[in-house]
Design an enzyme around this catalytic site. Structure first.
Site, PDB file in Angstrom:
ATOM      1  N   TYR A  39       0.859  -1.186   0.000  1.00 27.58           N
ATOM      2  CA  TYR A  39       0.000   0.000   0.000  1.00 27.58           C
ATOM      3  C   TYR A  39       0.894   1.235   0.000  1.00 27.58           C
ATOM      4  O   TYR A  39       1.872   1.295  -0.743  1.00 27.58           O
ATOM      5  CB  TYR A  39      -0.967  -0.069   1.199  1.00 27.58           C
ATOM      6  CG  TYR A  39      -2.117   0.901   1.074  1.00 27.58           C
ATOM      7  CD1 TYR A  39      -2.943   0.902  -0.060  1.00 27.58           C
ATOM      8  CD2 TYR A  39      -2.381   1.811   2.076  1.00 27.58           C
ATOM      9  CE1 TYR A  39      -3.995   1.794  -0.177  1.00 27.58           C
ATOM     10  CE2 TYR A  39      -3.440   2.712   1.968  1.00 27.58           C
ATOM     11  CZ  TYR A  39      -4.241   2.705   0.835  1.00 27.58           C
ATOM     12  OH  TYR A  39      -5.277   3.585   0.721  1.00 27.58           O
ATOM     13  N   LYS A  85     -20.580 -20.451  -8.192  1.00 27.54           N
ATOM     14  CA  LYS A  85     -19.923 -20.318  -9.493  1.00 27.54           C
ATOM     15  C   LYS A  85     -18.456 -19.941  -9.301  1.00 27.54           C
ATOM     16  O   LYS A  85     -17.566 -20.445  -9.983  1.00 27.54           O
ATOM     17  CB  LYS A  85     -20.639 -19.239 -10.309  1.00 27.54           C
ATOM     18  CG  LYS A  85     -20.380 -19.313 -11.801  1.00 27.54           C
ATOM     19  CD  LYS A  85     -21.226 -20.378 -12.462  1.00 27.54           C
ATOM     20  CE  LYS A  85     -21.123 -20.289 -13.974  1.00 27.54           C
ATOM     21  NZ  LYS A  85     -22.069 -21.177 -14.645  1.00 27.54           N
TER      22      LYS A  85
END
Length: 749
Positions: A37, A92
């Protein structure tokens, strides 16, 4: 508990749901976080700002698919809404990850208007490498997909339309082949005219069926030109309006070659199946109840009914998981701008071709150990077949390149290695050895040549160009078994009962006459014991390597090659080594099968030979001799042996890899301990060759690592022999035989 209760418990167990986000880079230190970050993240941001395609280099975009739905047509549940559809979308995502290592964000949009829905998806394009539209009702799904395909520059795929089309298309190609019919001549009837049926009919045309041979029915009957003129069908159904009289399903099926059901259960009778053409093809794919049951359709007539359903409890399941993970894998890996018709056809053809090949043992076991062979009851691969990834993804990627949809190129062998790595480190490591073996195949004798697994392994070794297998056993029986298995090859066979092998008897007698064997006993061993026959065969140079042990205890299988072939001239001791593969590392474990209570000389030799083996896998060895003490913290006879062996190896100028010991197992594999507590160690990095102090510890250690540590084990690989010999474990699968044969070929090279 019933299935519903089990499913509820499965989903609500902490943490709820089926997906989580995990990091792929270290985040342990302040520096790690400053790279992940602020302030370090600014560097990749600016690179992407200069060139947006760099997002594929610096972010997860290239392996991230959005599964997007509004919950308006969920499975067999209908319009249950976006929130209620979320478990399906998570599921899925599980399938994408499990079968093709693709990451997923599931996106549920509470929006029924197709244009507003498409607007929302389009705005997410910077996030994803591809979009999988899911469970959106017709005809809105057509509008949404068409618009997004036109406006987005990443693959957009509506699986409910195209998934069933591709998988059933593969089944149709093979069903026609089994029935001896030509695709162009098939008279095809569709029950159902929704998104899936329309896409499937179009796709069958892409495969070679003729539009004029397709008859489609909706809830009002046959879709005719008359109905189209009267405005009784929408613009999408109009494509399949035929100039025929109206009628119902019974009228349509009369004389048809193929029935494709994508409608509702129980609407087809035995009489309708009897009215079809000879050797009919029946794809009853309504879920959960097919248009006609499997047993009913099969019993309807005496000729061959080639039957497929959407159910897993019958042969020929049309399961979309055979398609979408691998289609997206190939599309993502070439940074495709779309999934076009050529890519879909390539996927179907690859699936059809795969079904015609020998089926791996792991797949057979998953389906109750019943024989699986190309024919009426096996026209599409099973969903758990690991080879689907290596057939479909490359075919899709190649089609994308050839059709101009790809924005990156791939080299075939390199791509296969990348796919192997996605399935685990063991696949990646074996790919190294397989490639080496294929560069110069050698003659490998398979001692238990009449065993079905050995015959199938021989077929794969020959088909893939890994080795020149020689099956030892009764020739007529071996060839009969190969034919019964549907293997299209003529195996090389050495039959001890019919060939002229007096020279083998003479050689065995010469080697063992002062060990208590008479000439008649030598003759009997050569004629009756394939382990002795194979050992002499290799010792005499008529084969380059030997595999045995599939149906024997390890000691009895090892004894003949030790007696006949023996260890190499500069080696006094053989050893058994396992390669254990974890997610991001490989460890070689020795000795786990041969030497019960080795002294320092044996430990020294075992370490040398294991280091050489590691290099055959392109692994640079770092060896640790293990004990329950660290560098002299305990001093007794047991700890002195690995300590002395380590010193001997360090003093040996021929040993060109780092070795140290004695040390505890955690010291050997934890770099912080080596570099912190024991900074004087010869090992600067964690060891990848672990030499155990005795057979008991080695066998226990590798099995604990395999079972509790989640390691995959390859082996045991026998090192130190004068000629390549590997002893299988009883019950090994065909893939294990192929793997060890590949190692033997590399040894022989």
């Amino acid at each position: 508990m019933g299935l519903d209760e089990d499913a509820l418990d499965y989903h609500r167990t902490e943490p709820p749901g089926k997906l989580e986000i995990s990091t792929t880079k270290p985040t342990n230190t302040q520096r790690d976080l400053s790279l992940a970050y602020s302030p370090g993240v600014a560097a990749p941001c600016m690179e992407i700002h200069e060139d947006e395609t760099e997002a594929y280099s610096y972010t997860a975009k290239g392996n991230l698919v959005g599964v997007v739905s509004n919950g308006s047509a969920v499975l067999g549940l209908g319009d249950i809404g976006a929130q209620a559809g979320k478990p399906v979308m998570e599921g899925k995502g599980v399938l994408f990850k499990r079968f093709a290592d693709i990451d997923v964000f599931d996106i549920e949009l509470d929006e029924a208007d197709p244009n507003r829905f498409a607007d929302a998806v389009k705005m997410m394009e910077p996030t994803f490498g591809g979009i999988n539209l899911e469970d959106i009702k017709a005809p809105e799904c057509f509008t949404i997909e068409e618009r997004l395909r036109e406006e987005m520059d990443i693959p957009v795929f509506h699986d409910d339309q195209h998934g069933t089309a591709i998988i059933s298309g593969a089944a149709l190609v093979n069903a026609a082949d089994v029935a001896g019919k030509d695709l162009a001549d098939l008279e095809i009837v569709f029950s159902g005219a929704g998104a899936s049926a329309l896409a499937t009919a179009r796709f069958y045309v892409s495969l070679g069926a003729r539009p004029e041979n397709i008859l489609m029915l909706d809830s009002s009957g046959i879709i005719t030109e008359e109905r189209a003129r009267q405005g009784d069908v929408n613009e999408y159904k109009r494509e399949f309006a035929r100039d025929v009289p109206g009628g119902d399903l019974a009228d349509a099926m009369r004389g048809a070659d193929v029935f494709v059901g994508l409608s509702v259960g129980g609407i087809v009778s035995k009489e309708m199946v009897r009215s079809m053409a000879e050797d009919p093809i029946v794809f009853a794919m309504a879920n959960p109840d097919p248009e006609i049951g499997y047993e009913e359709a099969k019993a309807a007539r005496e000729d061959t009914v080639i039957m497929a359903t959407g159910r897993s409890d019958y042969p020929n399941q049309v399961n979309n998981v055979l398609g979408f993970p691998f289609i997206f894998r190939g599309a993502l890996d070439v940074r495709a701008s779309e999934i076009n018709e050529a890519m879909k056809v390539a996927a179907a053809r690859a699936l059809a071709d795969l079904a015609r090949r020998d089926v791996p043992d792991a797949v057979v076991k998953a389906y109750g150990d019943q024989p699986i062979q190309y024919g009426p009851d096996y026209i599409i691969p099973k969903p758990v077949d690991p080879r689907v990834l290596f057939e479909v993804a490359p075919a899709v990627a190649e089609a994308a390149i050839e059709s101009g949809a790809a924005r990156a190129d791939l080299e075939a062998d390199e791509y296969e290695e990348r796919l192997e790595a996605r399935l685990g480190k063991s696949r990646e490591m074996m790919r190294v050895v397989l490639n080496k073996a294929k560069s110069e195949p050698k003659r490998v004798a398979l001692a238990e040549g009449d065993d079905e697994k050995m015959i199938r392994a021989a077929y794969q070794l020959e088909e893939q160009g890994i080795a020149e297998p020689v099956l030892i056993g009764e020739e007529d029986g071996i060839k009969r078994t190969a034919a019964n298995l549907g293997l299209d090859f003529q195996p090389a066979v050495a039959d001890p009962t019919t060939g002229e092998y007096d020279a083998y008897t003479d050689r065995l007698y010469e080697l063992r006459r002062r060990k208590g064997i008479t000439r008649s006993e030598a003759e009997e061993l050569v004629a009756r014991d394939t382990n002795y026959f194979g050992s002499v065969m290799v010792e005499q140079g008529d084969a380059d390597a030997l595999l045995t042990g599939l149906t024997h205890h390890y000691p009895s299988a090892l004894r003949p090659p030790l007696q006949v072939i023996g260890t190499a001239p500069d080696v006094d001791y053989a050893a058994g080594v396992y390669m254990l593969t974890f997610k991001n590392q490989v460890i070689f474990v020795a000795d786990a099968t041969v030497n019960q209570s080795p002294d320092e000389d044996v430990l020294t030799e075992v370490t040398k030979q294991t280091g050489k083996l590691a290099r055959r896998f392109n692994v640079e060895p770092r060896a640790a001799l293990l004990s329950y003490s660290d560098f002299g913290s305990v001093d007794n006879e047991g700890t002195r042996k690995p300590r002395k062996a380590a010193k001997a190896l360090q003093d040996d100028p021929e040993v060109d890899f780092p070795v140290d010991g004695e040390m505890q197992a955690d010291t050997a594999v934890v770099e912080d301990i080596l570099n912190g507590t024991y900074e004087f160690s010869e090992l600067e990095e964690a060891a990848n060759v672990l030499v155990f102090p005795n057979l008991e510890a080695g066998n226990i250690g590798y099995k604990l690592l395999q079972r509790l540590g989640g390691a995959e084990a390859i082996g045991p690989m026998l090192v130190g022999m004068d000629r390549p010999v590997h002893v299988l474990q009883r019950g090994d699968e065909v893939k294990d035989i192929v793997n060890l044969a590949s190692v033997a070929v590399v040894d022989a090279q």
